[in-house]
Write a protein that holds these residues in place. Structure first.
Motif, short mmCIF file in Angstrom:
data_model
loop_
_atom_site.label_atom_id
_atom_site.label_comp_id
_atom_site.label_asym_id
_atom_site.label_seq_id
_atom_site.Cartn_x
_atom_site.Cartn_y
_atom_site.Cartn_z
N UNK A 112 -7.72 7.63 1.17
CA UNK A 112 -7.04 8.09 2.14
C UNK A 112 -8.29 7.48 3.95
N UNK A 113 -9.59 7.14 3.10
CA UNK A 113 -10.94 6.62 3.51
C UNK A 113 -10.51 5.05 3.94
N UNK B 104 -7.65 -6.16 -4.87
CA UNK B 104 -6.76 -4.66 -5.43
C UNK B 104 -5.33 -4.40 -4.65
N UNK B 105 -5.21 -4.00 -5.67
CA UNK B 105 -3.83 -3.12 -4.67
C UNK B 105 -4.42 -2.28 -4.17
N UNK C 48 -5.81 1.77 0.78
CA UNK C 48 -5.59 3.63 1.20
C UNK C 48 -6.74 4.34 -0.01
N UNK C 49 -6.38 3.46 -1.44
CA UNK C 49 -7.09 3.72 -2.63
C UNK C 49 -5.95 4.43 -3.38
N UNK C 50 -6.05 3.75 -4.17
CA UNK C 50 -5.09 4.55 -5.45
C UNK C 50 -5.30 5.91 -6.36
N UNK D 28 -6.78 -9.36 -10.38
CA UNK D 28 -7.70 -8.61 -10.39
C UNK D 28 -7.62 -7.34 -10.02
N UNK D 29 -8.36 -6.19 -10.49
CA UNK D 29 -7.83 -4.81 -10.89
C UNK D 29 -9.38 -3.83 -9.84
N UNK D 30 -9.13 -3.06 -9.70
CA UNK D 30 -9.73 -1.33 -9.15
C UNK D 30 -10.91 -0.50 -9.97
#
Length: 538
Positions: free
Chosen positions: A15-16, A42-43, A47-49, A200-202
């Motif tokens: 959300x940030x 990352x994906x 937005x963040x996941x 590439x991963x979060x």
């Protein structure tokens, strides 16, 4: 031909959008100074996941567009590959975009939208259908997003479109064994198409989910050539060379981190999950009830490793049934870990409640009701301290207990976060022994004495539950593997025990629906993974 690529394994906040854009820009600046030609993020990093229903808010998508303009202006001299949602006619795409020298060079829409386990992407996104290949420094790169690499289609499309290297951006949540699954799968995919793959991963915790990072690169023969450490933000530099024989990923100058011991991996996931839940939600620290038992001892160790001893406090709440050794062990744990402790006996409150309820209970035998009153006395005390101090209350129940309802609503289930909610009892013991190998913080007696809720004289868990070795096996088969009662009995487990455990699991769905969130470390946790009706005739 050569290209220096940096994988930015970063920890966004869902959300940030503006803050996440600044994280991207800062990482791009670091990579540019280090001489990188491309940064892989990352994906859905903007937005963040998972952003969930934030995606449905028009203002949220306006912020995404504004952030992309800001990132575009910072993309000179380097290519930035990152994930974000893209509005289109009829809905949204989950995309990987390539920004270079102030322009959008390429954009790829994720084709395979997972809609199982913790994923719900078909609620929000439309699937793409075509490959995207772009050129940078004389090499051709194909784009894929997370689930796409688990299916052969998109990788094959990219290869047919002329890709020499596959870039795969991910928001892949952790569960035990997942890092090895990824490396095995990508090794096979690389061999299938003769192409190196960069993954590439979060990293970070988001509610129940933990993203472990563990980004890596495999060469065209499927061998892991570069690997980032798990559970930490970091930059992984990768050198790629191409000639008439193909493209190679060069080994790094430093030794690659080895895969961790399975118990160490789970423990680190729990620590990160607690740390980010507390940090991202703005709590000052954590408080928990310390009983002298194994569950609260492990929870305390996780909390201290996540937050630091100065941000954790414990409360001992002995009752008329609490053994002296329990108080001794609890105080020793607090001392070994260096946390503040206080003792508040529940006897005055318990006695007062019994006196208040005596007319209502007249003529009825003592039963589990009186046991629950004790747990609820403790819950009131802990929640009051949590409210007053601004520290989140951590509950200490494990998955075995939560499965069969061996917990008290508004008592030991009261709290804001449940660190070991997805950890079966036997794994609790393994994790405690693992933590003691790093430094003995849990007294040996806690690891060897019979577990007990200490809510009546001489009580042990096995008075009303099967041995945990048996219980955990049955629960794994029934909950995580979805096996039926008859199939479990056919494996050799006693029919009456299996049927009783299954009834307890089904009957206590209403309790779990009211439980706080907790860190997911298994393939199927309660909450996002397993959504059963409370009222059911199945």
């Amino acid at each position: 031909m050569g290209c220096r690529i940096q994988i930015a394994q970063i920890n966004p906040l869902v959300g940030d959008v503006a803050g996440n854009a600044e994280r991207v820009i800062a990482a791009a600046g670091v990579a540019r100074e280090a001489g990188a030609h491309m940064v892989l993020f990352p994906e859905l990093v903007l937005t963040g996941y998972p952003p969930e229903d934030l995606l449905l808010r028009p203002e949220f998508m306006r912020r995404v567009e504004s952030a992309l303009e800001r990132i575009s202006a910072e993309s000179f001299g380097i290519a930035l590959v990152l994930g974000y949602p893209r509005a289109a006619v009829g809905g949204l795409f989950n995309v990987a975009g390539v920004w270079r020298d102030g322009e959008l060079v390429a954009e790829y829409a994720k084709q395979h939208l997972p809609n199982y386990s913790v994923f719900d992407e078909k609620r929000y996104f439309m699937p793409g259908s075509t490959a995207t290949v772009f050129e940078h420094r004389g090499l051709r790169f194909g784009l894929t997003v997370c689930e796409d690499i688990w299916q052969d289609g998109p990788a094959g499309q990219a290869a047919e479109a002329g890709a020499q290297v596959l870039l795969n951006i991910n928001a892949s949540p952790f569960h035990a064994g997942k890092p090895q699954e990824r490396e095995t799968l990508l090794g096979r995919r690389a061999r299938d198409h003769g192409l190196p793959i960069l993954y590439a991963n979060l990293v970070g915790g988001q509610d129940e989910l933990v993203f472990d990072g563990a980004s890596f690169a495999v060469d065209r023969d499927g061998r892991v050539v570069r690997r980032a450490p798990a559970f930490v933000e970091c930059d992984l530099g990768i050198e790629i060379e191409g000639d008439e024989t193909g493209v190679r990923v060069l080994p790094g100058p430093d030794e690659e981190p080895s895969p961790l011991d399975p118990d160490a991996v789970v423990y680190q996931a729990l620590v990160l999950g607690v740390r980010d839940y507390v940090r991202k939600n703005g709590f000052k620290g954590a408080v928990l009830g310390l009983s002298g038992g194994i569950d609260s001892a492990l929870t305390l160790a996780i909390a201290v490793d996540a937050l630091g001893a100065d941000r954790v406090e414990v409360v001992l709440m002995p009752s008329r049934y609490t053994a002296g050794m329990s108080n001794e062990d609890a105080l020793e744990e607090a001392e070994r870990l260096g946390v503040a402790s206080r003792t508040i006996a529940i006897e005055p409150a318990f006695r007062t409640f019994l006196e208040m309820l005596e007319p209502a209970f007249a003529g009825q035998p003592v039963d589990v009701t009186e046991e629950n009153i004790q747990a609820r006395c403790r819950g009131i005390i802990l929640m009051a301290i949590s409210n007053k101090s601004g520290r989140i209350l951590l509950t200490t129940g494990n998955k075995s207990e939560m499965s069969v309802g061996y917990a008290t609503l508004y008592g030991d289930m009261a709290g804001g976060f449940a660190p070991i909610k997805d950890v079966p009892k036997m794994l609790v013991y393994r994790l405690a022994r693992y933590r003691n190998r790093l430094g003995e913080v849990i007294p040996e007696r806690v690891l060897t004495r019979a577990p007990s809720a200490e809510l009546r004289p001489d009580q042990t868990d096995q008075d009303s539950l099967p041995p945990y070795e048996t219980l955990d096996d049955i629960l794994r088969l029934y909950i995580e593997e979805d096996e039926g009662v008859e199939a479990i009995v056919a494996r050799g487990y006693p029919s009456d025990v299996v049927r009783r455990v299954a009834r307890l699991v089904d009957r206590n769905e209403y309790k779990r629906r009211q439980a706080p969130p907790g860190v997911r470390i298994s393939k199927r946790a309660f909450g996002r993974d397993r959504r059963y009706p409370i009222t059911s005739g199945f």
